[in-house]
Design an enzyme around this catalytic site. Structure first.
Site: not given
Ligand SMILES: NC(=O)c1ccc[n+]([C@@H]2O[C@H](COP(=O)([O-])OP(=O)(O)OC[C@H]3O[C@@H](n4cnc5c(N)ncnc54)[C@H](O)[C@@H]3O)[C@@H](O)[C@H]2O)c1
Ligand SMILES: CC(C)C1=CC=C(C(=O)O)[C@@H](O)[C@H]1O
Length: 246
Positions: A9, A12, A50, A86, A152, A156
């Site tokens: 992932g 981005r 690379g 991730n 979700y 998790k």
């Molecule tokens: N953003 C938050 O607030 C938050 C909070 C808690 C946990 N997280 C976790 O952090 C991680 C990253 O989140 P983010 O905010 O960067 O999300 P995001 O959606 O911006 O990025 C997720 C990335 O994963 C890739 N992806 C999705 N499905 C895929 C698959 N099947 N195979 C390979 N790649 C795949 C997407 O293309 C993207 O580049 C996730 O595991 C998310 O659950 C995020």
């Molecule tokens: C991935 C992100 C948008 C996100 C959404 C909701 C949460 C929650 O606790 O409800 C966050 O922890 C986070 O994973």
């Protein structure tokens, strides 16, 4: 020779941030995502030659894709030392309206993806006698979620459990397995998937008053990936602004 890290992932958001931090700290990085163009662009930016950055198209649901990535990195750099699981997908959804198909899709990306990656790279690391696995969980997996869906949150929760199971299995082989459990971060996906009024409410609920920093999560990944992090395994590092305390 510098260590090799595979980040899923990485196109981005948090994955990109972790990839930049690892590369900046001297790791050779493999940037895996379903979005090949985006990871290719990032790899070109990090190292146009690379030599220290490579982009891989990989869907985390596909175990064979992880096996192919493992083999490619053995051929290219001699093997992999660090895996950051991730990639994930959050979806806001009303509990009683989640279809079985939608449930399966979200669980497959968030939980099956981590499971198959830990199997493939856990075995690879055990053979080599060294490895670091860092699973990105979520506060939602601990408290059921505040701005996401039950699929979700349940997935998790499963990531937290798998972290402990793989940690126990691999502890005697030089391999650590840990998770980081962020609360809502100041990242695009939050603004894309959570309604603005809900974000305002969440900010008010967070004891420290702000959304979390992706850079700080990336720094925490660096700590868990370090050679001298050998004593930390089966742990979950909560980084949630005080939203959930054990
Ligand atoms: N953003 C938050 O607030 C938050 C909070 C808690 C946990 N997280 C976790 O952090 C991680 C990253 O989140 P983010 O905010 O960067 O999300 P995001 O959606 O911006 O990025 C997720 C990335 O994963 C890739 N992806 C999705 N499905 C895929 C698959 N099947 N195979 C390979 N790649 C795949 C997407 O293309 C993207 O580049 C996730 O595991 C998310 O659950 C995020
Ligand atoms: C991935 C992100 C948008 C996100 C959404 C909701 C949460 C929650 O606790 O409800 C966050 O922890 C986070 O994973």
């Amino acid at each position: 020779m510098s260590r090799v890290a595979l980040i899923t992932g990485a196109a981005r958001g948090l994955g990109e941030c972790i990839a930049r931090a690892l590369h900046g700290a001297g790791y050779r990085v493999a940037l895996a995502d379903v979005q090949l163009d985006a990871v290719q662009q990032l790899a070109d930016q990090l190292d146009p030659s690379g030599q220290s950055a490579v982009a891989l198209q990989l869907d985390v649901r596909d175990k064979a894709a992880f096996e192919a990535a493992r083999d490619l990195l053995v051929a290219r750099w001699g093997g992999t030392d660090v895996l950051v699981n991730n990639a994930g997908k959050s979806k806001v959804a009303a509990l009683m309206e989640i279809s079985p198909e939608e449930f399966d899709e979200i669980v497959a990306i968030n939980l099956r993806g981590t499971f198959v990656a830990c199997q493939v790279f856990g075995a690879h690391f055990a053979e080599r006698g060294f490895g670091r696995i860092i699973n990105i969980g979520s506060l939602a997996g601990q408290n059921g979620g505040t701005a996401t869906g039950a699929h979700y949150a349940a997935a998790k929760g499963g990531v937290a459990t798998l972290t402990k199971v793989f940690a126990r299995e691999l502890a005697s082989r030089g391999v650590t397995v840990n998770s980081i459990s962020p609360g809502p971060l100041d990242l695009p996906v939050v603004y894309e998937t959570v309604a603005p009024e809900r974000i305002a409410q969440i900010k008010q609920m967070v004891p420290v008053g702000t959304l979390g920093s992706a850079d700080y999560i990336a720094d925490s990944v660096l700590l868990l990936a370090a050679d001298h992090a050998a004593s930390v395994t089966g742990a979950c590092w909560d980084i949630n602004g005080g939203l959930f305390m054990r």
